[in-house]
Design an enzyme around this catalytic site. Structure first.
Site, PDB file in Angstrom:
ATOM      1  N   LYS A  72       0.800  -1.233   0.000  1.00 23.06           N
ATOM      2  CA  LYS A  72       0.000   0.000   0.000  1.00 23.06           C
ATOM      3  C   LYS A  72       0.835   1.288   0.000  1.00 23.06           C
ATOM      4  O   LYS A  72       0.389   2.308  -0.505  1.00 23.06           O
ATOM      5  CB  LYS A  72      -0.964   0.010   1.187  1.00 23.06           C
ATOM      6  CG  LYS A  72      -2.134  -0.944   1.019  1.00 23.06           C
ATOM      7  CD  LYS A  72      -3.135  -0.786   2.140  1.00 23.06           C
ATOM      8  CE  LYS A  72      -4.265  -1.790   2.002  1.00 23.06           C
ATOM      9  NZ  LYS A  72      -5.313  -1.584   2.984  1.00 23.06           N
ATOM     10  N   ASP A 108      -9.853   3.128   1.730  1.00 26.49           N
ATOM     11  CA  ASP A 108     -10.065   2.555   3.069  1.00 26.49           C
ATOM     12  C   ASP A 108     -10.687   3.622   3.976  1.00 26.49           C
ATOM     13  O   ASP A 108     -11.633   3.370   4.712  1.00 26.49           O
ATOM     14  CB  ASP A 108      -8.737   2.099   3.686  1.00 26.49           C
ATOM     15  CG  ASP A 108      -8.198   0.843   3.022  1.00 26.49           C
ATOM     16  OD1 ASP A 108      -9.010   0.018   2.570  1.00 26.49           O
ATOM     17  OD2 ASP A 108      -6.968   0.690   2.949  1.00 26.49           O
ATOM     18  N   GLY A 134      -0.770   1.356  13.285  1.00 25.04           N
ATOM     19  CA  GLY A 134      -0.243   0.808  12.035  1.00 25.04           C
ATOM     20  C   GLY A 134      -0.947   1.413  10.833  1.00 25.04           C
ATOM     21  O   GLY A 134      -1.526   2.506  10.906  1.00 25.04           O
ATOM     22  N   GLY A 135      -0.900   0.696   9.722  1.00 29.46           N
ATOM     23  CA  GLY A 135      -1.478   1.201   8.477  1.00 29.46           C
ATOM     24  C   GLY A 135      -2.965   1.501   8.587  1.00 29.46           C
ATOM     25  O   GLY A 135      -3.436   2.555   8.127  1.00 29.46           O
ATOM     26  N   ALA A 136      -3.722   0.619   9.210  1.00 30.28           N
ATOM     27  CA  ALA A 136      -5.167   0.826   9.325  1.00 30.28           C
ATOM     28  C   ALA A 136      -5.468   2.038  10.205  1.00 30.28           C
ATOM     29  O   ALA A 136      -6.348   2.855   9.884  1.00 30.28           O
ATOM     30  CB  ALA A 136      -5.828  -0.425   9.894  1.00 30.28           C
ATOM     31  N   GLY A 251     -15.882  -4.661  10.962  1.00 29.64           N
ATOM     32  CA  GLY A 251     -15.278  -3.966   9.823  1.00 29.64           C
ATOM     33  C   GLY A 251     -15.834  -4.341   8.458  1.00 29.64           C
ATOM     34  O   GLY A 251     -15.305  -3.923   7.436  1.00 29.64           O
TER      35      GLY A 251
HETATM   36  P1  ATR Z   1      -2.116  -2.819   9.686  1.00 23.97           P
HETATM   37  O1  ATR Z   1      -1.489  -2.228   8.479  1.00 23.97           O
HETATM   38  O2  ATR Z   1      -3.114  -3.902   9.374  1.00 23.97           O
HETATM   39  O3  ATR Z   1      -2.646  -1.799  10.624  1.00 23.97           O
HETATM   40  P2  ATR Z   1       0.396  -3.079  11.058  1.00 23.97           P
HETATM   41  O4  ATR Z   1       0.889  -1.880  10.342  1.00 23.97           O
HETATM   42  O5  ATR Z   1       1.297  -4.257  11.206  1.00 23.97           O
HETATM   43  O6  ATR Z   1      -0.942  -3.630  10.393  1.00 23.97           O
HETATM   44  O7  ATR Z   1      -0.102  -2.597  12.510  1.00 23.97           O
HETATM   45  C1  ATR Z   1      -0.565  -3.469  13.417  1.00 23.97           C
HETATM   46  C2  ATR Z   1      -1.034  -2.702  14.672  1.00 23.97           C
HETATM   47  O8  ATR Z   1      -1.502  -3.665  15.593  1.00 23.97           O
HETATM   48  C3  ATR Z   1       0.068  -1.939  15.368  1.00 23.97           C
HETATM   49  O9  ATR Z   1      -0.480  -0.828  16.019  1.00 23.97           O
HETATM   50  C4  ATR Z   1       0.580  -2.956  16.378  1.00 23.97           C
HETATM   51  O10 ATR Z   1       1.205  -2.403  17.497  1.00 23.97           O
HETATM   52  P3  ATR Z   1       2.797  -2.045  17.473  1.00 23.97           P
HETATM   53  O11 ATR Z   1       2.898  -0.680  16.832  1.00 23.97           O
HETATM   54  O12 ATR Z   1       3.201  -2.032  18.902  1.00 23.97           O
HETATM   55  O13 ATR Z   1       3.472  -3.129  16.681  1.00 23.97           O
HETATM   56  C5  ATR Z   1      -0.735  -3.587  16.790  1.00 23.97           C
HETATM   57  N1  ATR Z   1      -0.559  -4.921  17.344  1.00 23.97           N
HETATM   58  C6  ATR Z   1      -0.243  -6.046  16.662  1.00 23.97           C
HETATM   59  N2  ATR Z   1      -0.207  -7.099  17.507  1.00 23.97           N
HETATM   60  C7  ATR Z   1      -0.489  -6.612  18.748  1.00 23.97           C
HETATM   61  C8  ATR Z   1      -0.629  -7.201  20.046  1.00 23.97           C
HETATM   62  N3  ATR Z   1      -0.444  -8.526  20.239  1.00 23.97           N
HETATM   63  N4  ATR Z   1      -0.965  -6.399  21.080  1.00 23.97           N
HETATM   64  C9  ATR Z   1      -1.151  -5.085  20.905  1.00 23.97           C
HETATM   65  N5  ATR Z   1      -1.051  -4.471  19.706  1.00 23.97           N
HETATM   66  C10 ATR Z   1      -0.730  -5.222  18.644  1.00 23.97           C
END
Ligand code: ATR
Length: 289
Positions: A72, A108, A134-136, A251
């Site tokens: 993306k 999105d 993160g991205g979302a 979602g």
């Molecule tokens: P996406 O693009 O789908 O949002 P991503 O960029 O990998 O995916 O982001 C994932 C989000 O979920 C991040 O905010 C991540 O937190 P970190 O910034 O600390 O990595 C969060 N996340 C993923 N696994 C997690 C967990 N087990 N507990 C809490 N937050 C989690």
């Protein structure tokens, strides 16, 4: 669904890796059917060579493409133009064919916007908790800022990621207050009614028992919430919101309306709400397998 393919059939598709479990072909081929368009939508698994995929798609007269994980952001450098909203979100999920190449959009955020309108959730003047950075979450906070949220609390496992996102978004929407916090500090949130958006991958199938904040006290102040996860249809997060008297949505509408927005851009038309509801029923059946 087998349709007649002939010399006038246009092609659209999804670029990503993996793409095997995507619902996008179901959505777009349904929309092509109800709008009477001679259009086929297929998944394009791109493991390597993103640049060739984009340029090849253009050379092959592909009408439009969606872009998913992990491309993306990377896709932006291969586009003729990037829409302002998508540039701010730093992510493009929809490519629209133009004369010189593709223009990138972020549907999105448009999808979440329309989903929230349909669900009767207004962000203007509201205090909002966003879980994840993160991205979302990027698309979520952009919508919060654009809609005139009063105060957005960005809670994340890694504080630095939340701080970075806050700093970025504050530059675009200085009228909204932006606060970055570590997730475990949720008890420091003000004791008032709030909206919440769950924008992490926690609770996604098959880890359906997981939830980012596992304390009923947090959910007491959550009036309405959206979880960007749609599989399962009701996440543990949503259950906890409802147990404390709040309303919670998954979602699926965001997924549906991001696709609808892309389809509308490719074909220069509007999809009526009635067809969106029928499509939603189709997707629920599809998810139930
Ligand atoms: P996406 O693009 O789908 O949002 P991503 O960029 O990998 O995916 O982001 C994932 C989000 O979920 C991040 O905010 C991540 O937190 P970190 O910034 O600390 O990595 C969060 N996340 C993923 N696994 C997690 C967990 N087990 N507990 C809490 N937050 C989690």
């Amino acid at each position: 669904m087998i349709k007649e393919i002939n010399g006038r059939t246009r092609l659209c598709g999804l670029i990503g890796y993996p793409v095997m479990h995507t619902l996008s072909p179901v959505i777009h081929n349904y929309l092509a059917e109800v709008t009477g368009k001679n259009l086929v939508y297929v998944p394009f698994q791109v493991e390597n060579g993103l640049e060739y995929a984009i340029k090849g798609g253009f050379a092959l007269n592909v009408l439009g493409m969606n872009v998913t994980v992990p491309y993306k952001t990377a896709v932006m450098e291969y586009l003729a133009e990037v829409d302002e909203n998508a540039r701010c979100i730093s992510a493009v999920n929809t490519l629209v064919r133009m004369e010189q190449g593709y223009k990138g959009y972020n549907t999105d955020y448009l999808g979440l916007k329309r989903a929230m309108q349909v669900q009767g959730i207004s962000l203007a003047g509201k205090d909002i908790v966003v879980l994840g950075a993160g991205g979302a979450a990027n698309a979520v906070v952009y919508l919060c800022g654009q809609s005139g949220a009063e105060h957005v609390y960005l809670l994340n496992r890694t504080l630095e990621h939340a701080e970075k996102l806050c700093q970025h978004i504050r530059g675009f929407f200085p009228k909204t207050d932006w606060t970055a916090m570590k997730i475990e500090d949720y008890s420091q949130l003000p004791d008032k009614s709030m909206l919440a958006v769950q924008a992490t991958s926690v609770g996604l199938h098959p880890h359906i028992e997981q939830v980012v904040i596992d304390d009923p006290a947090f959910y007491k102040n959550i009036e309405k919430a959206v979880d960007i996860i749609y599989n399962p249809g009701e996440t543990r997060f949503m259950k906890m919101v409802k147990e404390q008297g709040g309303q919670a949505y998954n979602g699926l509408d965001m997924l549906l309306y991001q696709a609808v927005a892309a389809y509308e851009l490719w074909n220069d038309l509007s999809i009526e709400e009635e067809n969106c509801r029928k499509l939603s029923e189709l997707l629920v059946k599809e998810l139930q397998g």
